[in-house]
Design a protein around this motif. Structure first.
Motif, PDB file in Angstrom:
ATOM      1  N   ILE A 109       0.827  -1.202   0.000  1.00  0.00           N
ATOM      2  CA  ILE A 109       0.000   0.000   0.000  1.00  0.00           C
ATOM      3  C   ILE A 109       0.861   1.251   0.000  1.00  0.00           C
ATOM      4  O   ILE A 109       0.584   2.204  -0.740  1.00  0.00           O
ATOM      5  CB  ILE A 109      -0.972  -0.033   1.201  1.00  0.00           C
ATOM      6  N   LEU A 110       1.901   1.244   0.802  1.00  0.00           N
ATOM      7  CA  LEU A 110       2.834   2.369   0.806  1.00  0.00           C
ATOM      8  C   LEU A 110       3.416   2.579  -0.588  1.00  0.00           C
ATOM      9  O   LEU A 110       3.547   3.721  -1.066  1.00  0.00           O
ATOM     10  CB  LEU A 110       3.956   2.095   1.821  1.00  0.00           C
ATOM     11  N   ASP A 111       3.750   1.488  -1.239  1.00  0.00           N
ATOM     12  CA  ASP A 111       4.264   1.542  -2.616  1.00  0.00           C
ATOM     13  C   ASP A 111       3.252   2.183  -3.554  1.00  0.00           C
ATOM     14  O   ASP A 111       3.586   3.080  -4.327  1.00  0.00           O
ATOM     15  CB  ASP A 111       4.541   0.112  -3.116  1.00  0.00           C
ATOM     16  N   ALA A 112       2.030   1.683  -3.497  1.00  0.00           N
ATOM     17  CA  ALA A 112       0.988   2.186  -4.386  1.00  0.00           C
ATOM     18  C   ALA A 112       0.763   3.679  -4.152  1.00  0.00           C
ATOM     19  O   ALA A 112       0.612   4.450  -5.098  1.00  0.00           O
ATOM     20  CB  ALA A 112      -0.312   1.412  -4.167  1.00  0.00           C
ATOM     21  N   GLN A 113       0.771   4.086  -2.890  1.00  0.00           N
ATOM     22  CA  GLN A 113       0.588   5.500  -2.564  1.00  0.00           C
ATOM     23  C   GLN A 113       1.714   6.342  -3.142  1.00  0.00           C
ATOM     24  O   GLN A 113       1.477   7.393  -3.735  1.00  0.00           O
ATOM     25  CB  GLN A 113       0.516   5.682  -1.051  1.00  0.00           C
ATOM     26  N   ALA A 114       2.927   5.854  -2.986  1.00  0.00           N
ATOM     27  CA  ALA A 114       4.082   6.589  -3.501  1.00  0.00           C
ATOM     28  C   ALA A 114       3.993   6.713  -5.016  1.00  0.00           C
ATOM     29  O   ALA A 114       4.257   7.765  -5.592  1.00  0.00           O
ATOM     30  CB  ALA A 114       5.369   5.864  -3.098  1.00  0.00           C
TER      31      ALA A 114
ATOM     32  N   ALA B  61      -9.633   7.010  -3.294  1.00  0.00           N
ATOM     33  CA  ALA B  61      -8.778   6.586  -2.178  1.00  0.00           C
ATOM     34  C   ALA B  61      -8.313   5.146  -2.380  1.00  0.00           C
ATOM     35  O   ALA B  61      -7.136   4.823  -2.199  1.00  0.00           O
ATOM     36  CB  ALA B  61      -9.531   6.726  -0.852  1.00  0.00           C
ATOM     37  N   LEU B  62      -9.226   4.296  -2.788  1.00  0.00           N
ATOM     38  CA  LEU B  62      -8.881   2.890  -2.997  1.00  0.00           C
ATOM     39  C   LEU B  62      -7.929   2.738  -4.180  1.00  0.00           C
ATOM     40  O   LEU B  62      -7.063   1.851  -4.177  1.00  0.00           O
ATOM     41  CB  LEU B  62     -10.153   2.065  -3.215  1.00  0.00           C
ATOM     42  N   GLU B  63      -8.083   3.620  -5.154  1.00  0.00           N
ATOM     43  CA  GLU B  63      -7.181   3.586  -6.297  1.00  0.00           C
ATOM     44  C   GLU B  63      -5.768   3.988  -5.851  1.00  0.00           C
ATOM     45  O   GLU B  63      -4.788   3.334  -6.220  1.00  0.00           O
ATOM     46  CB  GLU B  63      -7.701   4.560  -7.361  1.00  0.00           C
ATOM     47  N   THR B  64      -5.709   5.037  -5.064  1.00  0.00           N
ATOM     48  CA  THR B  64      -4.417   5.501  -4.537  1.00  0.00           C
ATOM     49  C   THR B  64      -3.699   4.395  -3.771  1.00  0.00           C
ATOM     50  O   THR B  64      -2.485   4.252  -3.855  1.00  0.00           O
ATOM     51  CB  THR B  64      -4.635   6.702  -3.598  1.00  0.00           C
ATOM     52  N   ASP B  65      -4.472   3.625  -3.047  1.00  0.00           N
ATOM     53  CA  ASP B  65      -3.880   2.555  -2.237  1.00  0.00           C
ATOM     54  C   ASP B  65      -3.632   1.283  -3.036  1.00  0.00           C
ATOM     55  O   ASP B  65      -3.165   0.277  -2.489  1.00  0.00           O
ATOM     56  CB  ASP B  65      -4.802   2.227  -1.053  1.00  0.00           C
ATOM     57  N   GLY B  66      -3.972   1.322  -4.313  1.00  0.00           N
ATOM     58  CA  GLY B  66      -3.690   0.150  -5.143  1.00  0.00           C
ATOM     59  C   GLY B  66      -4.669  -0.996  -4.968  1.00  0.00           C
ATOM     60  O   GLY B  66      -4.352  -2.142  -5.269  1.00  0.00           O
TER      61      GLY B  66
END
Lengths: 122, 122
Positions: A109-114, B61-66
């Motif tokens: 999740i941290l990766d996806a956010q970055a 938000a869910l997209e941002t979190d992958g």
DNA sequence: GATACCGGTTACTTCAACGAAACCGGGACC
DNA sequence: GGTCCCGGTTTCGTTGAAGTAACCGGTATC
């Protein structure tokens, strides 16, 4: 056999239940109490960052819903023990799965956010 | 082997993750998308009571979190398809368990609430 | 040219949850 | 008589998530 309750229905009481479960501190309290009965101060110490006010509120709410049992043992200094009811223990099972998922997938999740921050132009 | 992340630690990023999971509408969106890719309007119809604004926010938000993938398919009228990523699908497992628990134990919780209301003097 | 559909956006408001800090009674200990 | 511990309560302030409602461009339909 259809289900009696459906979370997708606007007025279904299961939504209220879900809301309670999703409350900020519910998962912490249930997780902590899963290790055995615990006193107020012990809970406060174990759940880092919780304030006494919020802990009280959360415990009262869980008690109202029949998930937590409060036992005042009198004496001095006062002794109050909180424990999970059977219903609370049954909730612990899915909650632990969620907690586990959260702890396991933090890096992804941290990766996806970055990545999405970078894409926007950070 | 100790765990790398612990939800009980005040500054642990898993708390942020848990917070996102616990957000009011996350469970509904993930549950809906578990049945397959879906368009915006379809989601809005299926999740009773959600407003377009909140649905957009939740999806972003869910997209941002992958957890969710957004595919704009162009054309007219516009077609946008949302789907769960593999990560999103893995979250669905524990979330479904929570949803199930909520739907199953509604009567017990309603009972407990009624009893504690009566005890207070309803 | 009025209407409707898609996939949203924008502005404004509301409200419950959360947090900070101080305080409470009652005893015990020093 | 001052201090500490327990298990909270009270007051106040903040925040951010959520809700309401109106509107947007583009297209196609009647």
């Amino acid at each position: 056999m259809g289900k009696a309750y459906d979370v997708m229905a606007a007025t279904c009481p299961s939504r209220t239940v879900l809301h309670r479960i999703g409350a900020r501190w519910t998962v912490f309290v249930v997780t902590a109490l899963a290790d055995g009965p615990m006193r107020f101060t012990e809970l406060k110490a174990r759940i880092e960052g919780i304030t006494p006010k919020v802990l009280t509120e959360t415990l009262r709410a869980l008690e109202t819903d029949g998930l937590v049992h409060r036992a005042a043992l009198g004496g001095s200094p006062p002794r109050v023990e909180y424990s999970l009811t059977p219903l609370g223990r049954s909730l612990w099972v899915p909650l632990q799965a969620v907690r586990d998922w959260a702890e396991t997938h933090v890096p992804e999740i941290l990766d996806a956010q970055a990545r999405s921050e970078a894409a926007v132009g950070g």
